[in-house]
Design a protein around this motif. Structure first.
Motif, short mmCIF file in Angstrom:
data_model
loop_
_atom_site.label_atom_id
_atom_site.label_comp_id
_atom_site.label_asym_id
_atom_site.label_seq_id
_atom_site.Cartn_x
_atom_site.Cartn_y
_atom_site.Cartn_z
N LEU A 1 35.68 -12.93 -45.14
CA LEU A 1 36.33 -13.42 -43.93
C LEU A 1 36.84 -12.27 -43.05
CD1 LEU A 1 38.41 -16.39 -45.42
CD2 LEU A 1 36.34 -16.53 -44.02
N ARG A 2 37.35 -11.19 -43.64
CA ARG A 2 37.91 -10.08 -42.87
C ARG A 2 36.82 -9.29 -42.15
NH1 ARG A 2 43.22 -8.99 -43.74
NH2 ARG A 2 44.21 -10.14 -45.45
N TYR A 3 35.62 -9.16 -42.77
CA TYR A 3 34.59 -8.33 -42.17
C TYR A 3 33.58 -9.13 -41.37
CZ TYR A 3 36.54 -4.81 -45.24
OH TYR A 3 37.39 -3.95 -45.86
N THR A 4 33.69 -10.45 -41.40
CA THR A 4 32.79 -11.29 -40.58
C THR A 4 33.41 -11.49 -39.21
OG1 THR A 4 31.96 -12.46 -42.53
CG2 THR A 4 31.67 -13.54 -40.40
N PRO A 5 32.67 -11.25 -38.13
CA PRO A 5 33.24 -11.41 -36.78
C PRO A 5 33.55 -12.87 -36.47
CG PRO A 5 30.87 -10.99 -36.68
CD PRO A 5 31.27 -10.79 -38.11
N ALA A 6 34.38 -13.06 -35.48
CA ALA A 6 34.77 -14.42 -35.06
C ALA A 6 33.52 -15.22 -34.70
CB ALA A 6 35.73 -14.36 -33.88
N GLY A 7 33.51 -16.50 -35.09
CA GLY A 7 32.38 -17.36 -34.83
C GLY A 7 31.29 -17.25 -35.88
N GLY A 8 31.47 -16.42 -36.91
CA GLY A 8 30.45 -16.26 -37.94
C GLY A 8 30.55 -17.33 -39.02
N ARG A 9 29.90 -17.09 -40.13
CA ARG A 9 29.92 -18.06 -41.23
C ARG A 9 30.02 -17.34 -42.57
NH1 ARG A 9 25.09 -17.89 -43.65
NH2 ARG A 9 23.29 -17.15 -42.43
N VAL A 10 30.68 -18.01 -43.50
CA VAL A 10 30.80 -17.53 -44.89
C VAL A 10 30.49 -18.71 -45.80
CG1 VAL A 10 32.34 -16.63 -46.67
CG2 VAL A 10 32.50 -15.76 -44.32
N THR A 11 29.55 -18.52 -46.73
CA THR A 11 29.15 -19.60 -47.62
C THR A 11 29.33 -19.16 -49.07
OG1 THR A 11 27.49 -20.34 -46.02
CG2 THR A 11 27.29 -21.15 -48.29
N VAL A 12 30.00 -20.01 -49.85
CA VAL A 12 30.21 -19.77 -51.28
C VAL A 12 29.34 -20.76 -52.04
CG1 VAL A 12 31.87 -19.61 -53.16
CG2 VAL A 12 32.56 -19.01 -50.82
N ALA A 13 28.59 -20.30 -53.03
CA ALA A 13 27.71 -21.17 -53.80
C ALA A 13 27.87 -20.85 -55.29
CB ALA A 13 26.25 -20.99 -53.38
N VAL A 14 27.78 -21.91 -56.09
CA VAL A 14 27.84 -21.77 -57.55
C VAL A 14 26.61 -22.45 -58.13
CG1 VAL A 14 29.08 -22.34 -59.67
CG2 VAL A 14 30.35 -21.67 -57.61
N HIS B 1 21.04 -20.00 -69.05
CA HIS B 1 21.28 -18.62 -69.48
C HIS B 1 22.45 -17.97 -68.75
CE1 HIS B 1 17.49 -18.86 -71.63
NE2 HIS B 1 16.90 -19.27 -70.51
N ALA B 2 22.80 -18.40 -67.56
CA ALA B 2 23.84 -17.72 -66.79
C ALA B 2 24.42 -18.66 -65.74
CB ALA B 2 23.27 -16.46 -66.14
N THR B 3 25.62 -18.26 -65.27
CA THR B 3 26.27 -18.94 -64.15
C THR B 3 26.48 -17.91 -63.06
OG1 THR B 3 27.39 -20.56 -65.54
CG2 THR B 3 28.35 -20.13 -63.38
N VAL B 4 26.10 -18.23 -61.83
CA VAL B 4 26.13 -17.26 -60.74
C VAL B 4 27.06 -17.76 -59.64
CG1 VAL B 4 24.79 -15.98 -59.03
CG2 VAL B 4 23.79 -16.53 -61.26
N LEU B 5 28.01 -16.91 -59.26
CA LEU B 5 28.87 -17.14 -58.10
C LEU B 5 28.34 -16.27 -56.96
CD1 LEU B 5 31.51 -18.07 -56.63
CD2 LEU B 5 32.60 -16.05 -57.65
N ARG B 6 28.00 -16.91 -55.82
CA ARG B 6 27.41 -16.18 -54.70
C ARG B 6 28.25 -16.39 -53.45
NH1 ARG B 6 21.58 -18.07 -52.97
NH2 ARG B 6 22.83 -19.86 -52.28
#
Length: 492
Positions: A384-397, A402-407
């Motif tokens: 959030l701090r390095y994304t400019p205004a109007g941008g987007r941030v997506t969190v996925a699990v 074999h594994a669990t991935v946080l992206r």
């Protein structure tokens, strides 16, 4: 129990424990134990040999006495005559004062000489044959030889039985002397071997003592590698291990020094600004100017509080790597949702589209709950701090068997590939950054990931409208047994 006895018990216990921790003592024991067992076995064999040899000597004396008596048997005037020569009994003269018994019996059982009650042999020997046996005679243990001597010219007489018996005092004395002589030799050899072993161990352990002295003579703070050239081959791995530890200690101390210097700089700057703003507000008489100074002071205090909290979090995360904190199965979906709710205000203030994608209602990972929340919070906060205004941030699990991935994916300026490893260092900031971040976010994430046995990877940027932008941070946790799998998705 008296105080003195308590003291003695404690002293003996500590002294004994220290003694058996000594390498010299342990080596000496490992060498002496089989040697003592061998000497004990040899003494037992020697004892049996001494008894066997004494028995042979004793039996030969008995047989010699019986033969001397047999030579003196005569048949004269139709009568068997037996004369016991003194030489037959002088054979047994010794300091033990043994008693000697004899008996001469004709073939028909007639006693010709000696003690009639001397025990009969277990079997009658043939002519010119002898047999030996032990018996109790007149309450004393005796050794007896029975010898059959043929007498020629005697009507109806084939042979005469001669028995000679002797108490076993001289026999026991002879066997004891031979055994004691051998035992003395064995003990003398054992003492000599112990002295030689002590001398050999002292000489053999001298290189280790010299290595110890070399280490003790080093000045405090000296982290130079030890020279393995003058060290025996067996100690070379120890020297290499010490050098490896010294190198790792040097790296740790260097990183620790850089951390303190950077932390001091990071704290000194906001404190200096706060001091300037306070003086500026005190000198100004305008209420609006004072309010502006107070708002600036508030922002500086908030920045300082966040920096201190991040430093504490980083310290706790580093402690979790060497000494793992209490970990349990945590629902990663709930942790992400909680963090997104807390940071939703910051996303709205910058008009950033903050989204969450997951195909499962619950995905379990094994971690420390508070540390896992810090990891997710730092990743999303950085995005959030390095994304400019109007941008987007997506969190996925996503989760597989074999594994669990946080992206965490954003469309900010991204990180050049050449600097992706450096951004995990403390206080490292990219040259083009304009954010008020402290440079600790990804360092905290890496330490928490290590403590949770997870792996972290950076990828991107992506292509959007001909422009290269964005960053994907993927944290891969080991799968928790028994967790339901969701449909796998490509992560990068």
């Amino acid at each position: 129990m008296t105080p003195n006895s308590n003291f003695n018990n404690k002293f003996n216990s500590k002294f004994g424990s220290k003694l058996f921790r000594s390498l010299r003592t342990q080596l000496l024991l490992w060498l002496l134990v089989p040697l003592v067992l061998f000497v004990g076995f040899n003494i037992w064999v020697t004892y049996n040999n001494a008894i066997a040899m004494a028995t042979v000597v004793h039996d030969r004396m008995l047989l010699g006495s019986a033969r001397i008596i047999a030579e003196q048997i005569r048949y004269e005037d139709d009568v068997l005559q037996v004369v016991i020569p003194p030489a037959a009994l002088e054979l047994f003269q010794s300091d033990s004062h043994d008693r000697v018994y004899y008996r001469v019996v004709a073939a028909n059982g007639t006693l010709l000489a000696g003690q009639i009650d001397l025990p009969d042999p277990p079997r009658l020997p043939h002519n010119e044959e002898s047999t030996y046996f032990n018996a109790i005679f007149r309450d004393d243990p005796v050794r007896i030889v029975a010898f059959s001597q043929p007498v020629f010219g005697v009507p109806a007489q084939s042979s005469v039985l001669i028995e000679v018996a002797q108490t076993q005092l001289s026999y026991k004395m002879l066997s004891d002397r031979m055994w004691e002589h051998t035992v003395q030799q064995q003990l003398a050899i054992l003492v000599l071997v112990v002295l030689l072993l002590l001398l050999g161990l002292r000489h053999g352990l001298a290189p280790m003592m010299r290595l110890r002295d070399r280490v003790q003579r080093r000045k405090p703070g000296t982290l130079e590698a030890l020279d393995a050239a003058p060290v025996p081959t067996e100690l070379v791995p120890l020297v290499h291990a010490i050098n490896d530890y010294v190198q790792r200690l040097d790296d740790h101390m260097s990183a620790h020094g850089r951390f303190i210097a950077n932390a001091s700089h990071q704290l000194r700057t906001p404190l200096t600004l706060l001091n300037t703003q306070v003086h500026y507000g005190l000198r100004s008489s305008d209420a609006g100017t004072k309010d502006a100074a107070l708002r600036a002071i508030n922002n500086g205090v908030q920045h300082g509080i966040r920096l201190v909290n991040q430093l504490l979090t980083l310290s706790n995360a580093e402690t979790g790597v060497g000494h793992p904190l209490r970990q349990t199965d945590v629902n990663l979906i709930e942790v992400v949702q909680t963090v997104l709710e807390e940071l939703a205000t910051l996303a709205q203030a910058k008009h950033i589209d903050l989204g969450f994608e997951s195909a499962a209602a619950a995905v379990m990972v094994h971690a420390t709950p508070s540390m896992l929340e810090e990891l997710v919070a730092n990743l999303v906060d950085n995005a959030l701090r390095y994304t400019p205004a109007g941008g987007r941030v997506t969190v996925a699990v996503t989760s597989t068997g074999h594994a669990t991935v946080l992206r965490v994916e954003d469309n900010g300026p991204g990180i050049p590939e050449a600097e992706r490893e450096q951004v995990f260092e403390r206080f490292y900031r990219l040259h083009h950054e304009r954010s008020d971040g402290s440079g600790l976010g990804l360092a905290i994430v890496r330490e928490i990931a290590l403590a949770s046995k997870a792996e972290i990877a950076l990828s991107g940027p992506t292509i959007e409208g001909g422009q290269r932008s964005g960053l994907i941070v993927a944290v891969t946790f080991p799968a928790v047994p028994g967790t339901a799998d969701s449909a796998p998705e490509p992560l990068v």
